[in-house]
Scaffold this active site. Structure first.
Site, PDB file in Angstrom:
ATOM      1  N   GLU A 183       0.823  -1.197   0.000  1.00  0.00           N
ATOM      2  CA  GLU A 183       0.000   0.000   0.000  1.00  0.00           C
ATOM      3  C   GLU A 183       0.867   1.260   0.000  1.00  0.00           C
ATOM      4  O   GLU A 183       0.553   2.247  -0.672  1.00  0.00           O
ATOM      5  CB  GLU A 183      -0.933   0.006   1.212  1.00  0.00           C
ATOM      6  CG  GLU A 183      -2.022  -1.046   1.179  1.00  0.00           C
ATOM      7  CD  GLU A 183      -1.516  -2.421   1.618  1.00  0.00           C
ATOM      8  OE1 GLU A 183      -0.315  -2.551   1.922  1.00  0.00           O
ATOM      9  OE2 GLU A 183      -2.326  -3.371   1.643  1.00  0.00           O
ATOM     10  N   MET A 187      15.167  -9.364   1.619  1.00  0.00           N
ATOM     11  CA  MET A 187      14.140  -8.361   1.351  1.00  0.00           C
ATOM     12  C   MET A 187      14.711  -7.279   0.432  1.00  0.00           C
ATOM     13  O   MET A 187      15.890  -6.944   0.498  1.00  0.00           O
ATOM     14  CB  MET A 187      13.672  -7.703   2.653  1.00  0.00           C
ATOM     15  CG  MET A 187      12.803  -8.591   3.526  1.00  0.00           C
ATOM     16  SD  MET A 187      11.187  -8.925   2.812  1.00  0.00           S
ATOM     17  CE  MET A 187      10.473  -7.273   2.782  1.00  0.00           C
ATOM     18  N   GLY A 188      13.858  -6.721  -0.430  1.00  0.00           N
ATOM     19  CA  GLY A 188      14.232  -5.539  -1.197  1.00  0.00           C
ATOM     20  C   GLY A 188      15.067  -5.785  -2.433  1.00  0.00           C
ATOM     21  O   GLY A 188      15.582  -4.822  -3.015  1.00  0.00           O
ATOM     22  N   GLU A 189      15.208  -7.043  -2.872  1.00  0.00           N
ATOM     23  CA  GLU A 189      16.037  -7.322  -4.035  1.00  0.00           C
ATOM     24  C   GLU A 189      15.265  -7.954  -5.195  1.00  0.00           C
ATOM     25  O   GLU A 189      15.870  -8.386  -6.176  1.00  0.00           O
ATOM     26  CB  GLU A 189      17.209  -8.220  -3.659  1.00  0.00           C
ATOM     27  CG  GLU A 189      18.227  -7.550  -2.750  1.00  0.00           C
ATOM     28  CD  GLU A 189      19.522  -8.332  -2.640  1.00  0.00           C
ATOM     29  OE1 GLU A 189      20.574  -7.780  -3.007  1.00  0.00           O
ATOM     30  OE2 GLU A 189      19.478  -9.501  -2.193  1.00  0.00           O
ATOM     31  N   GLU A 225       4.468  -5.270 -10.591  1.00  0.00           N
ATOM     32  CA  GLU A 225       5.913  -5.203 -10.386  1.00  0.00           C
ATOM     33  C   GLU A 225       6.658  -6.042 -11.418  1.00  0.00           C
ATOM     34  O   GLU A 225       7.733  -5.660 -11.881  1.00  0.00           O
ATOM     35  CB  GLU A 225       6.254  -5.667  -8.970  1.00  0.00           C
ATOM     36  CG  GLU A 225       5.751  -4.736  -7.887  1.00  0.00           C
ATOM     37  CD  GLU A 225       5.967  -5.277  -6.489  1.00  0.00           C
ATOM     38  OE1 GLU A 225       5.830  -4.500  -5.535  1.00  0.00           O
ATOM     39  OE2 GLU A 225       6.261  -6.482  -6.348  1.00  0.00           O
TER      40      GLU A 225
END
Length: 427
Positions: A66, A312-314, A341
Site C-alpha cells: 500500500e 528483502m528488497g532485491e 511489479e
C-alpha cells in the site's frame, strides 16, 4: 452528526489498550532494528520537523504494498503543488525500510500513531495536515474523525475491502455513515468495489472508480553493481523466477524445475519466497528435491540449479535477470500478488488460478497476452518450457507486459488532478 455508541465504546477501549499496544509494538519494531526514538512515533511523538507556512498532505497506508503504491501519486501531486510538503505513514518496519530509499521530493515517513486519543492528539498537533489521503482499507475510526475535526479534507484512494469486511460494515450502518461521511472523495480500484462502498453507506455522489495504484508504484529498485555481478554469475544460462511463493507452493515449483532440467540442463531457477524468514525451510525443500543450490543470505549470486533469494528488497534485481516470472500466492487460495511489479520489469507473468485480490488486473493482462494462468506444477513446467523454446512467443509476451504498464501510467495525472480538486489544495 453525533457519535454512535460503537464509536464512543472504541474511544474508551483504546485509552485502556494504548499501554499494552505500545509495549507490544515497540518490542516488535525494536526486534526489526527500529530505534527507540522512532518507535515512539507510534504514540504520536514526531521525529521529523513540519515546515511552517506550507501546506502538508498526509498519506496513510498499512504496509509495504500500500505504501509503495502511492509514491508515484505523491510525486505527481508534488509537481502540481510545488510548495507542498508530504507525509506518508505506515505501520511496519519493512515498509519504513523500503520507503526510506524511494521517497519522492519533499516527503518524509513516520510510523502511524495508534488509533487512540493521546497519540492522535500529539500527531495532529505537530503535523497539522491540510489534507489526508487514506489508502485501500485504512478505516481507523478516531484517525478519520479527529483528522476531519481539524478542518482537513479527507480522501480514500485505491479503496479495496474484502466482502467479509463490507458485510461487517453493512451491519453497522450508523457507524459506517459516521466514518465514511468524512471523505470528500473515495476512489476505488474497480466498479464492483465502487458499488460495494455505496452499499456500505458511503455517500454515493463522492464515490468513483479510480485505478489500481499498485500499477503506478514504478519499477522495483535495482542496485546496478549487484545486477552487473549477478549477470556475470549467470553468464549465458537461461533463467526463470518463482517469486512470492508461500508454504505448499515451493514443492510444485521445484517439481516443475526438475522436469524442465531434463530438456534445459543448464536452466537456473531463482526462488524468492514471500517471507524470507522461511529461508531455512525452503532450503531444506530444495535439498530434499535433490537439487543443487546457492543462497543469497550466504552472500551468493545466482548459480547452481536453484538460487534461493531469501532477502528483502532485491526482487527488482532478480526480475531484471529473467523474462519469465511465476508469481506465487496463486497455486493456493491466497488471492495472488501484485503482477504490476513483474510487468514493469518487462517480464511475462505466469500465475496459478487463485488471484481474487487482482482478478480484474489479471483478466486484462491475460487478454493482452501479458499474463498466463497455470493449473499446477505440471502445467507450470509445460508453460515455462514453451516460453523457453519459443523466442518469438516470449518476446511478444514481454512486449505485451510493457504495453500494459504504459497504458496505466497515462491515467495517473487525472487521478492527481482529481484529488487536488476534491481536497481543495492549491499550488
Amino acid at each position: 452528526m453525533s457519535a454512535p455508541f460503537l464509536y464512543r465504546a472504541w474511544v474508551a477501549a483504546s485509552m485502556v489498550l494504548v499501554p499494552f499496544a505500545t509495549f507490544v509494538e515497540s518490542k516488535k519494531l525494536r526486534r526489526a532494528g527500529v530505534s527507540v526514538v522512532r518507535a515512539h512515533e507510534k504514540v504520536g511523538h514526531a521525529t521529523e520537523p513540519r515546515e511552517d507556512g506550507v501546506p502538508l498532505v498526509w498519506f496513510h497506508a498499512a504496509s509495504v504494498g500500500e505504501s509503495l503504491s502511492v509514491l508515484a501519486l505523491i510525486a505527481r501531486m508534488g509537481v502540481h503543488l510545488p510548495q507542498a510538503q508530504f507525509l506518508i505513514t505506515s505501520g511496519t518496519a519493512t515498509s519504513a525500510k523500503l520507503l526510506a530509499s524511494r521517497l519522492p521530493p519533499r516527503c518524509v515517513h513516520q510510523f502511524a500513531p495508534f488509533d487512540a486519543p493521546g497519540p492522535l492528539r500529539r500527531f495532529l498537533k505537530h503535523w497539522r495536515p491540510e489534507a489526508a489521503v487514506f489508502v485501500e482499507s485504512e478505516i481507523w475510526p478516531q484517525m478519520l474523525r479527529r483528522t476531519h475535526a481539524t478542518g482537513a479534507k479527507l480522501a480514500m484512494v485505491n479503496a479495496r475491502l474484502s466482502e467479509r469486511s463490507m458485510e461487517s460494515w453493512r451491519k453497522r450502518p450508523k457507524l459506517a455513515v459516521y466514518l465514511l461521511d468524512v471523505f470528500s472523495l473515495i476512489l476505488t480500484q474497480n466498479d464492483k468495489m465502487a458499488q460495494g462502498m455505496v452499499n456500505m453507506h458511503a455517500p454515493a455522489e463522492r464515490v468513483a472508480r479510480g485505478i489500481n495504484l499498485k500499477s503506478m508504484a514504478g519499477p522495483l529498485p535495482v542496485d546496478d553493481d549487484a545486477l552487473f555481478e549477478a549477470r556475470a554469475a549467470i553468464g549465458h544460462r537461461p533463467v526463470w523466477v518463482a517469486s512470492s511463493t508461500h508454504e505448499g507452493e515451493e514443492q510444485a515449483v521445484l517439481a516443475a524445475h526438475k522436469t524442465l532440467l531434463k530438456s534445459h540442463p543448464d536452466l537456473c531457477l531463482i526462488l524468492a519466497p514471500r517471507h524470507p524468514e522461511r529461508g531455512n525451510d525452503v532450503m531444506n525443500l530444495i535439498a530434499g528435491a535433490g537439487l543443487g543450490l546457492t543462497r543469497r543470505t550466504r552472500g551468493d549470486m545466482p548459480g547452481g540449479q536453484v538460487f534461493l533469494a531469501d532477502t528483502m528488497g532485491e526482487l527488482g534485481l532478480w526480475y531484471d535477470l529473467a523474462d519469465i516470472v511465476f508469481l506465487g500466492g496463486s497455486l493456493k487460495p491466497i488471492g495472488g500478488h501484485n503482477p504490476f511489479e513483474v510487468a514493469q520489469s518487462g517480464a511475462c507473468v505466469l500465475s496459478g488460478p487463485h488471484v481474487a485480490a487482482f482478478a480484474e488486473t489479471y483478466a486484462e493482462m491475460e487478454t493482452l497476452g501479458a499474463a498466463c494462468f497455470v493449473a499446477d506444477g505440471a502445467d507450470l513446467a509445460a508453460k515455462v518450457d514453451h516460453l523457453l523454446r519459443d523466442d518469438a512467443a516470449r518476446a511478444k509476451s514481454c512486449t505485451a507486459a510493457r504495453d500494459f504498464i504504459d497504458g496505466q501510467t497515462d491515467l495517473l495525472d487525472g487521478i492527481a488532478t482529481r484529488l487536488i480538486t476534491a481536497l481543495e489544495l492549491t499550488s
